[in-house]
Design a protein around this motif. Sequence first.
Motif, PDB file in Angstrom:
ATOM      1  N   ALA A  64      51.069  84.424  14.759  1.00  0.00           N
ATOM      2  CA  ALA A  64      49.888  84.641  14.052  1.00  0.00           C
ATOM      3  C   ALA A  64      48.778  83.685  13.569  1.00  0.00           C
ATOM      4  CB  ALA A  64      50.247  85.320  12.719  1.00  0.00           C
ATOM      5  N   ILE A  65      49.269  82.370  13.984  1.00  0.00           N
ATOM      6  CA  ILE A  65      48.148  81.202  13.501  1.00  0.00           C
ATOM      7  C   ILE A  65      47.363  80.721  14.722  1.00  0.00           C
ATOM      8  CG2 ILE A  65      48.311  79.064  12.407  1.00  0.00           C
ATOM      9  CD1 ILE A  65      50.645  79.970  10.869  1.00  0.00           C
ATOM     10  N   VAL A  66      48.015  80.246  15.928  1.00  0.00           N
ATOM     11  CA  VAL A  66      47.062  79.830  17.143  1.00  0.00           C
ATOM     12  C   VAL A  66      47.249  80.872  18.261  1.00  0.00           C
ATOM     13  CG1 VAL A  66      48.235  77.573  16.523  1.00  0.00           C
ATOM     14  CG2 VAL A  66      49.454  78.892  18.214  1.00  0.00           C
ATOM     15  N   GLU A  67      46.083  80.453  19.023  1.00  0.00           N
ATOM     16  CA  GLU A  67      45.851  81.462  20.252  1.00  0.00           C
ATOM     17  C   GLU A  67      46.683  80.860  21.343  1.00  0.00           C
ATOM     18  OE1 GLU A  67      44.799  84.330  22.468  1.00  0.00           O
ATOM     19  OE2 GLU A  67      44.156  84.470  20.461  1.00  0.00           O
ATOM     20  N   MET A  68      47.910  81.714  21.583  1.00  0.00           N
ATOM     21  CA  MET A  68      48.750  81.074  22.612  1.00  0.00           C
ATOM     22  C   MET A  68      48.005  81.428  24.177  1.00  0.00           C
ATOM     23  SD  MET A  68      51.469  79.708  21.578  1.00  0.00           S
ATOM     24  CE  MET A  68      52.658  79.831  22.595  1.00  0.00           C
ATOM     25  N   PRO A  69      48.542  80.629  25.097  1.00  0.00           N
ATOM     26  CA  PRO A  69      47.809  80.955  26.594  1.00  0.00           C
ATOM     27  C   PRO A  69      48.926  82.376  26.952  1.00  0.00           C
ATOM     28  CG  PRO A  69      49.684  79.146  26.396  1.00  0.00           C
ATOM     29  CD  PRO A  69      49.286  79.373  24.914  1.00  0.00           C
ATOM     30  N   PRO A  70      48.193  82.934  27.866  1.00  0.00           N
ATOM     31  CA  PRO A  70      48.589  84.081  28.317  1.00  0.00           C
ATOM     32  C   PRO A  70      50.370  84.125  28.806  1.00  0.00           C
ATOM     33  CG  PRO A  70      46.657  83.840  29.397  1.00  0.00           C
ATOM     34  CD  PRO A  70      46.955  82.606  28.542  1.00  0.00           C
ATOM     35  N   VAL A  71      50.404  82.602  29.548  1.00  0.00           N
ATOM     36  CA  VAL A  71      51.901  82.146  29.888  1.00  0.00           C
ATOM     37  C   VAL A  71      51.993  80.888  29.328  1.00  0.00           C
ATOM     38  CG1 VAL A  71      53.509  81.732  31.793  1.00  0.00           C
ATOM     39  CG2 VAL A  71      51.945  83.800  31.788  1.00  0.00           C
ATOM     40  N   LEU A  72      53.096  80.595  28.686  1.00  0.00           N
ATOM     41  CA  LEU A  72      53.606  79.353  28.433  1.00  0.00           C
ATOM     42  C   LEU A  72      54.839  78.813  29.148  1.00  0.00           C
ATOM     43  CD1 LEU A  72      53.107  76.377  26.811  1.00  0.00           C
ATOM     44  CD2 LEU A  72      54.601  77.696  25.072  1.00  0.00           C
ATOM     45  N   THR A  73      54.645  78.060  29.995  1.00  0.00           N
ATOM     46  CA  THR A  73      55.794  77.558  30.815  1.00  0.00           C
ATOM     47  C   THR A  73      56.449  76.233  30.318  1.00  0.00           C
ATOM     48  OG1 THR A  73      55.056  78.613  32.811  1.00  0.00           O
ATOM     49  CG2 THR A  73      56.791  76.938  32.979  1.00  0.00           C
ATOM     50  N   LEU A  74      57.487  76.272  30.187  1.00  0.00           N
ATOM     51  CA  LEU A  74      58.557  74.941  29.789  1.00  0.00           C
ATOM     52  C   LEU A  74      59.277  74.489  30.873  1.00  0.00           C
ATOM     53  CD1 LEU A  74      59.537  76.403  26.237  1.00  0.00           C
ATOM     54  CD2 LEU A  74      57.638  75.151  26.594  1.00  0.00           C
ATOM     55  N   LYS A 112      51.767  88.581  26.770  1.00  0.00           N
ATOM     56  CA  LYS A 112      51.861  87.035  26.911  1.00  0.00           C
ATOM     57  C   LYS A 112      53.394  86.771  26.876  1.00  0.00           C
ATOM     58  CE  LYS A 112      47.974  86.032  24.241  1.00  0.00           C
ATOM     59  NZ  LYS A 112      47.239  85.137  23.025  1.00  0.00           N
ATOM     60  N   ARG A 113      53.881  85.493  27.534  1.00  0.00           N
ATOM     61  CA  ARG A 113      55.093  85.272  27.595  1.00  0.00           C
ATOM     62  C   ARG A 113      55.445  83.621  27.534  1.00  0.00           C
ATOM     63  NH1 ARG A 113      56.821  85.924  33.173  1.00  0.00           N
ATOM     64  NH2 ARG A 113      54.705  85.437  33.865  1.00  0.00           N
ATOM     65  N   ILE A 114      56.488  83.589  27.344  1.00  0.00           N
ATOM     66  CA  ILE A 114      57.108  81.964  27.157  1.00  0.00           C
ATOM     67  C   ILE A 114      58.165  81.718  28.392  1.00  0.00           C
ATOM     68  CG2 ILE A 114      58.000  80.134  26.063  1.00  0.00           C
ATOM     69  CD1 ILE A 114      56.917  81.112  23.303  1.00  0.00           C
ATOM     70  N   VAL A 115      57.998  81.125  29.256  1.00  0.00           N
ATOM     71  CA  VAL A 115      59.150  81.287  30.307  1.00  0.00           C
ATOM     72  C   VAL A 115      59.737  79.517  30.628  1.00  0.00           C
ATOM     73  CG1 VAL A 115      57.991  83.013  31.624  1.00  0.00           C
ATOM     74  CG2 VAL A 115      57.234  80.730  32.141  1.00  0.00           C
ATOM     75  N   LEU A 116      60.878  79.785  30.836  1.00  0.00           N
ATOM     76  CA  LEU A 116      61.556  78.451  31.291  1.00  0.00           C
ATOM     77  C   LEU A 116      61.357  78.326  32.780  1.00  0.00           C
ATOM     78  CD1 LEU A 116      64.838  78.845  29.204  1.00  0.00           C
ATOM     79  CD2 LEU A 116      62.856  77.611  28.770  1.00  0.00           C
ATOM     80  N   MET A 173      49.587  77.502  30.864  1.00  0.00           N
ATOM     81  CA  MET A 173      49.595  76.180  30.408  1.00  0.00           C
ATOM     82  C   MET A 173      51.166  75.924  30.566  1.00  0.00           C
ATOM     83  SD  MET A 173      49.354  75.122  26.263  1.00  0.00           S
ATOM     84  CE  MET A 173      48.875  73.605  26.018  1.00  0.00           C
ATOM     85  N   THR A 174      51.330  74.536  30.980  1.00  0.00           N
ATOM     86  CA  THR A 174      52.837  74.213  31.147  1.00  0.00           C
ATOM     87  C   THR A 174      53.165  72.887  30.098  1.00  0.00           C
ATOM     88  OG1 THR A 174      52.814  74.849  33.593  1.00  0.00           O
ATOM     89  CG2 THR A 174      54.389  72.949  32.850  1.00  0.00           C
ATOM     90  N   LEU A 175      54.189  72.942  29.626  1.00  0.00           N
ATOM     91  CA  LEU A 175      54.722  71.863  28.719  1.00  0.00           C
ATOM     92  C   LEU A 175      55.885  71.195  29.328  1.00  0.00           C
ATOM     93  CD1 LEU A 175      54.573  73.154  25.166  1.00  0.00           C
ATOM     94  CD2 LEU A 175      52.762  71.748  26.185  1.00  0.00           C
ATOM     95  N   ASP A 176      55.676  69.862  29.781  1.00  0.00           N
ATOM     96  CA  ASP A 176      57.140  69.302  30.391  1.00  0.00           C
ATOM     97  C   ASP A 176      58.011  68.583  29.160  1.00  0.00           C
ATOM     98  OD1 ASP A 176      58.657  67.620  31.580  1.00  0.00           O
ATOM     99  OD2 ASP A 176      56.967  66.666  32.588  1.00  0.00           O
ATOM    100  N   LEU A 177      59.216  69.231  29.087  1.00  0.00           N
ATOM    101  CA  LEU A 177      60.061  68.670  28.242  1.00  0.00           C
ATOM    102  C   LEU A 177      60.752  67.464  28.441  1.00  0.00           C
ATOM    103  CD1 LEU A 177      61.220  72.025  26.845  1.00  0.00           C
ATOM    104  CD2 LEU A 177      59.268  71.069  26.120  1.00  0.00           C
TER     105      LEU A 177
END
Length: 87
Positions: free
Chosen positions: A41-51, A82-86, A1-5
């Motif tokens: 603990a609350i939401v199911e996050m995607p395997p990789v969240l890219t910002l 799981k990861r969050i990446v820039l 999943m990608t979020l555009d900031l």
Amino acid sequence: MTLDLTGITSKAAIHQLFKEQLGFEDWYGPSWDAFWDSIIAIVEMPPVLTLTNWEEFARCCPRDMQILRQVIQDYEVEMAPKRIVLG
């Protein structure tokens, strides 16, 4: 999943984006503690969240960007693989 900031220039705006796009609870407010609780603990996050396009946020909110970078590091330790990446 990608979020555009793109256009995100405040702490309130980034937290609103997270709330809307990641499906956080109605009670979620603009706080890094609430963000951490939600992604752990609350939401199911995607395997990789890219910002993407985060540079403007970093320029406008350097302290919050520093906190976000720490959250990203802590998340990788706590929730691997799981990861969050820039991006």
